[in-house]
Design a protein around this motif. Structure first.
Motif, short mmCIF file in Angstrom:
data_model
loop_
_atom_site.label_atom_id
_atom_site.label_comp_id
_atom_site.label_asym_id
_atom_site.label_seq_id
_atom_site.Cartn_x
_atom_site.Cartn_y
_atom_site.Cartn_z
N ASP A 189 -17.73 -22.86 -17.98
CA ASP A 189 -17.51 -21.47 -17.55
C ASP A 189 -16.49 -20.74 -18.43
OD1 ASP A 189 -15.25 -22.85 -16.84
OD2 ASP A 189 -15.26 -22.26 -14.72
N ARG A 190 -16.19 -21.29 -19.60
CA ARG A 190 -15.26 -20.61 -20.50
C ARG A 190 -15.87 -19.32 -21.04
NH1 ARG A 190 -14.32 -26.09 -22.07
NH2 ARG A 190 -12.11 -26.69 -22.20
N SER A 191 -14.99 -18.39 -21.44
CA SER A 191 -15.45 -17.13 -22.01
C SER A 191 -15.51 -17.19 -23.53
CB SER A 191 -14.51 -15.98 -21.60
OG SER A 191 -13.20 -16.21 -22.09
N HIS A 192 -15.29 -18.37 -24.10
CA HIS A 192 -15.38 -18.52 -25.55
C HIS A 192 -16.85 -18.54 -25.98
CE1 HIS A 192 -11.23 -19.36 -25.18
NE2 HIS A 192 -11.31 -20.66 -24.97
N GLY A 193 -17.04 -18.40 -27.30
CA GLY A 193 -18.35 -18.56 -27.89
C GLY A 193 -18.36 -19.73 -28.85
N LEU A 194 -19.54 -20.23 -29.18
CA LEU A 194 -19.69 -21.32 -30.14
C LEU A 194 -20.73 -20.94 -31.19
CD1 LEU A 194 -19.93 -24.56 -27.92
CD2 LEU A 194 -17.95 -23.75 -29.23
N ILE A 195 -20.44 -21.32 -32.42
CA ILE A 195 -21.42 -21.21 -33.50
C ILE A 195 -21.60 -22.60 -34.08
CG2 ILE A 195 -21.97 -20.17 -35.72
CD1 ILE A 195 -20.11 -17.87 -35.00
N LEU A 196 -22.81 -23.14 -33.94
CA LEU A 196 -23.12 -24.46 -34.49
C LEU A 196 -23.47 -24.29 -35.96
CD1 LEU A 196 -22.96 -26.97 -32.62
CD2 LEU A 196 -23.47 -24.87 -31.36
N ARG A 197 -22.71 -24.91 -36.87
CA ARG A 197 -22.89 -24.77 -38.30
C ARG A 197 -24.04 -25.62 -38.80
NH1 ARG A 197 -17.22 -25.39 -41.24
NH2 ARG A 197 -18.35 -24.18 -42.82
N SER A 198 -24.47 -25.37 -40.02
CA SER A 198 -25.61 -26.10 -40.57
C SER A 198 -25.36 -27.60 -40.64
CB SER A 198 -25.96 -25.55 -41.96
OG SER A 198 -24.84 -25.66 -42.83
N ALA A 199 -24.08 -28.00 -40.78
CA ALA A 199 -23.76 -29.43 -40.84
C ALA A 199 -24.11 -30.15 -39.55
CB ALA A 199 -22.28 -29.61 -41.15
N ALA A 200 -24.27 -29.42 -38.45
CA ALA A 200 -24.59 -30.04 -37.16
C ALA A 200 -26.03 -30.54 -37.11
CB ALA A 200 -24.35 -29.05 -36.03
N GLU A 201 -26.87 -30.09 -38.02
CA GLU A 201 -28.30 -30.46 -37.96
C GLU A 201 -28.50 -31.96 -38.03
OE1 GLU A 201 -32.59 -29.21 -39.92
OE2 GLU A 201 -30.74 -28.68 -40.97
N THR A 202 -27.77 -32.64 -38.92
CA THR A 202 -27.97 -34.08 -39.10
C THR A 202 -26.82 -34.91 -38.53
OG1 THR A 202 -26.95 -33.91 -41.30
CG2 THR A 202 -29.35 -33.73 -41.19
N ALA A 203 -25.87 -34.26 -37.89
CA ALA A 203 -24.72 -34.99 -37.35
C ALA A 203 -25.05 -35.65 -36.02
CB ALA A 203 -23.53 -34.04 -37.18
N ASP A 204 -24.28 -36.67 -35.68
CA ASP A 204 -24.44 -37.36 -34.41
C ASP A 204 -23.97 -36.45 -33.27
OD1 ASP A 204 -24.77 -40.03 -32.86
OD2 ASP A 204 -22.74 -39.36 -32.35
N ASP A 205 -24.74 -36.38 -32.19
CA ASP A 205 -24.40 -35.49 -31.08
C ASP A 205 -23.05 -35.82 -30.47
OD1 ASP A 205 -26.75 -34.20 -31.49
OD2 ASP A 205 -27.68 -34.75 -29.58
N GLN A 206 -22.71 -37.10 -30.40
CA GLN A 206 -21.42 -37.49 -29.84
C GLN A 206 -20.28 -36.97 -30.70
OE1 GLN A 206 -20.82 -38.88 -26.93
NE2 GLN A 206 -18.60 -38.87 -27.28
N GLU A 207 -20.46 -37.06 -32.01
CA GLU A 207 -19.43 -36.56 -32.94
C GLU A 207 -19.26 -35.05 -32.78
OE1 GLU A 207 -18.47 -36.53 -37.76
OE2 GLU A 207 -20.33 -37.43 -37.00
N ILE A 208 -20.38 -34.34 -32.63
CA ILE A 208 -20.31 -32.89 -32.44
C ILE A 208 -19.60 -32.57 -31.12
CG2 ILE A 208 -21.65 -30.76 -32.15
CD1 ILE A 208 -23.85 -32.07 -33.82
#
Length: 351
Positions: free
Chosen positions: A143-162
């Protein structure tokens, strides 16, 4: 050396990182402690000072007696504390440019307080992966009011690491956004060159990471920097150009050299247009830029406009291409996001 190298070392007595591709210097990050109080990206608690009537901005007091300039003063009252992030590099004798739009940077994600929502980099084109990252971000935000931008490096990264990085950055953002009362103070310093290299150059994975006291000399970085400290650039063919900084603007002069063919002007101008974004970024030059292209028929200007537009788009440069003047000069404006390389060299006594 062929391939992609990340080189970690020192230059001008400061920590530095270089990105080399097939032996060419592509990017260079140098610590600015010797010449600038705060590097772009640093987050401070500031105090609103004097409104600039007619200009829409306001001066703010920063830590250590420094002065910042906030261009958008909407919702800001004189004398009140506020959180700001250093947005660029100040010219000598001028205030540090700041913004109230904070960004917390990580390797896989950016956190944007006050701008809710989850966005995924357009470079990630696989729809299933985009959906997975969107869901991961929504779950982490809660419920935070922040935003997130997932960078291109997230495409092949491990979900746990992200997820771990997102949680760490969200906690950091929560803590700093709560620091709204008190005197001007540095709350979060900008990443060091080595840290920024890890965040920005990890994808695609480099073929080599070079370190050591002689890494810059061994990998050709010092030779490339020496070339950048010269005003002259040799261009493809027989042409050249000179890039020189004045107090008011950056002047670029393009010459055909010994080539006297009818197409010489257009050829050398296209070569400069393709090289200009890299040269400006590596030299740390921004603000008003005026290019005196080599003589060519006016009908060729449309072709050159297309080349310039593509070059700056591909470079990811934050620049505005203004266009041609009545005298046949070309004007553009580039964000001052780095300290000029020549200024760093002068401060170290190596210029």
């Amino acid at each position: 050396m062929k391939g992609r190298q990340v080189v970690l070392g020192h230059i001008f007595g400061q920590e530095a990182a270089a990105l080399m591709e097939d032996g060419q210097l592509v990017d260079l990050l140098v610590a600015t402690d010797a010449v600038a109080p705060f590097a772009p990206g640093a987050i401070c608690r500031a105090q609103a000072d004097r409104l600039m009537k007619g200009q829409g901005g306001i001066f703010v007091q920063l830590p250590d007696g420094q002065t910042g300039y906030l261009r958008d003063r909407k919702g800001v009252a004189e004398g009140k504390p506020l959180l700001v992030q250093v947005a660029g590099v100040a010219e000598d004798g001028k205030a540090v440019p700041v913004t109230t739009r904070l960004i917390f940077r990580g390797r896989h994600v950016l956190v944007t307080p006050g701008k809710p929502g989850v966005n995924v980099s357009r470079q990630i084109r696989i729809e299933d992966r985009r959906d997975e990252l969107q869901a991961l971000g929504q779950q982490a935000l809660g419920d935070r009011s922040h935003g997130l931008i997932l960078r291109s490096a997230a495409e092949t990264a491990d979900d746990q690491e992200i997820a771990e990085e997102v949680a760490e950055l969200l906690d950091l953002a929560d803590g700093i956004c709560a620091e709204t009362a008190g005197k001007p103070e540095l709350l979060l310093d900008a990443p060091t060159p080595w840290e920024q290299a890890w965040m920005d150059w990890a994808e695609p994975a480099p073929d080599a990471i070079e370190e050591g006291e002689d890494s810059f000399e061994r990998c050709g970085v010092l030779d490339a920097v020496d070339a950048l400290l010269s005003a002259r650039i040799d261009l493809q063919g027989q042409g050249d150009a000179f890039i020189e900084q004045t107090r008011a603007l950056v002047a670029v002069d393009v010459n055909t050299g010994n080539d006297s063919s009818g197409a010489a002007g257009l050829k050398v101008n296209i070569a400069l247009a393709r090289e200009l974004p890299r040269q400006l970024a590596l030299r740390g030059l921004g603000g008003q830029i005026v290019v005196d292209f080599a003589p060519m028929p006016k009908r060729d200007r449309a072709t050159l406009d297309q080349v310039l537009g593509a070059a700056f788009r591909n470079a990811g440069a934050e620049a505005t291409l203004v266009g041609w003047t009545a005298m046949g000069l070309y004007e553009l404006n580039r964000k001052r996001d780095r300290v000029p390389l020549a200024r760093l060299a002068t401060a170290s006594g190596e210029a």
